[in-house]
Design a protein around this motif. Sequence first.
Motif, PDB file in Angstrom:
ATOM      1  N   GLU A  90      -6.119  -7.107 -11.218  1.00  0.00           N
ATOM      2  CA  GLU A  90      -7.408  -6.618 -10.740  1.00  0.00           C
ATOM      3  C   GLU A  90      -7.664  -5.214 -11.272  1.00  0.00           C
ATOM      4  O   GLU A  90      -8.805  -4.866 -11.625  1.00  0.00           O
ATOM      5  CB  GLU A  90      -7.440  -6.615  -9.210  1.00  0.00           C
ATOM      6  CG  GLU A  90      -8.718  -6.031  -8.608  1.00  0.00           C
ATOM      7  CD  GLU A  90     -10.002  -6.715  -9.072  1.00  0.00           C
ATOM      8  OE1 GLU A  90     -11.044  -6.027  -9.119  1.00  0.00           O
ATOM      9  OE2 GLU A  90      -9.963  -7.919  -9.401  1.00  0.00           O
ATOM     10  N   ARG A  94     -10.871  -4.140 -13.617  1.00  0.00           N
ATOM     11  CA  ARG A  94     -11.757  -3.013 -13.338  1.00  0.00           C
ATOM     12  C   ARG A  94     -11.931  -2.148 -14.588  1.00  0.00           C
ATOM     13  O   ARG A  94     -13.027  -1.672 -14.871  1.00  0.00           O
ATOM     14  CB  ARG A  94     -11.170  -2.154 -12.211  1.00  0.00           C
ATOM     15  CG  ARG A  94     -11.267  -2.753 -10.826  1.00  0.00           C
ATOM     16  CD  ARG A  94     -10.816  -1.743  -9.795  1.00  0.00           C
ATOM     17  NE  ARG A  94     -10.880  -2.257  -8.454  1.00  0.00           N
ATOM     18  CZ  ARG A  94     -10.766  -1.503  -7.364  1.00  0.00           C
ATOM     19  NH1 ARG A  94     -10.587  -0.201  -7.494  1.00  0.00           N
ATOM     20  NH2 ARG A  94     -10.826  -2.037  -6.166  1.00  0.00           N
ATOM     21  N   TYR A  98     -15.345  -1.423 -16.562  1.00  0.00           N
ATOM     22  CA  TYR A  98     -15.774  -0.032 -16.757  1.00  0.00           C
ATOM     23  C   TYR A  98     -16.025   0.255 -18.235  1.00  0.00           C
ATOM     24  O   TYR A  98     -17.027   0.885 -18.591  1.00  0.00           O
ATOM     25  CB  TYR A  98     -14.698   0.904 -16.212  1.00  0.00           C
ATOM     26  CG  TYR A  98     -14.964   2.369 -16.479  1.00  0.00           C
ATOM     27  CD1 TYR A  98     -15.997   3.047 -15.828  1.00  0.00           C
ATOM     28  CD2 TYR A  98     -14.179   3.089 -17.370  1.00  0.00           C
ATOM     29  CE1 TYR A  98     -16.237   4.389 -16.065  1.00  0.00           C
ATOM     30  CE2 TYR A  98     -14.412   4.434 -17.615  1.00  0.00           C
ATOM     31  CZ  TYR A  98     -15.446   5.083 -16.959  1.00  0.00           C
ATOM     32  OH  TYR A  98     -15.684   6.410 -17.207  1.00  0.00           O
ATOM     33  N   THR A 184     -15.613  -8.761 -19.513  1.00  0.00           N
ATOM     34  CA  THR A 184     -15.069  -9.075 -18.193  1.00  0.00           C
ATOM     35  C   THR A 184     -14.876 -10.571 -18.015  1.00  0.00           C
ATOM     36  O   THR A 184     -13.824 -11.017 -17.533  1.00  0.00           O
ATOM     37  CB  THR A 184     -15.996  -8.522 -17.094  1.00  0.00           C
ATOM     38  OG1 THR A 184     -16.219  -7.127 -17.313  1.00  0.00           O
ATOM     39  CG2 THR A 184     -15.382  -8.727 -15.721  1.00  0.00           C
TER      40      THR A 184
END
Length: 202
Positions: A90, A94, A98, A184
């Motif tokens: 996780e 992130r 980002y 992502t």
Amino acid sequence: MTNSPAQKRGSYAKGQAKRQEILDAALVVFGRSGFHSGSLREIAKRVGLTPAGLVHYFADKEELFTEVLRQRDERVRAVAGEVAEQSLLEQMRRVVSYNQTTPGLTSLYTVVSAEATNSDHPAHEYFASRYGERASQTATILSEAQRDNLVRKDLNVQHAARLISAVMDGLQQQWLLDNTVDMTAIFDEFVRGYFLPQSPPE
């Protein structure tokens, strides 16, 4: 006549603001052109200074470059958070998300990490150590995740630790070439297909 404490504070704040303005400009220039081709003259021009004026804030090009990298790492660490608060995967997700919102930082990392494969590059040791340390830490965390049945038991954690970096870096390069690439979503697919335990067929 000496300056008052308030004047000193104001002067310091202005100096810090100018220093950050230089760093922001350097990020753009180094991210586009790399360290060697990134021009101090162009950075200075972007912030309304002469190249000699930059020396008041940074002793030389290497000091400026090092501070740009340090700030980049601080921002990424803040986004990733602590492993205690969420899983390693996780955290990585992130960071990928980002990076998709910060083309300047992502370009800086991609351009300079490739440039730094040259042993004479000022960031060579930084990147070599960073990859090695990150791989070691990641392998340890993945081993712990195996014990908790959070990732596949048959996973070679040493290889997987390096593979995470390879996938993230490769996705960044493809995204910089084509910003329709959904980093992502692709990273999520990688995690599902490679890391997570497979459910037995019904």
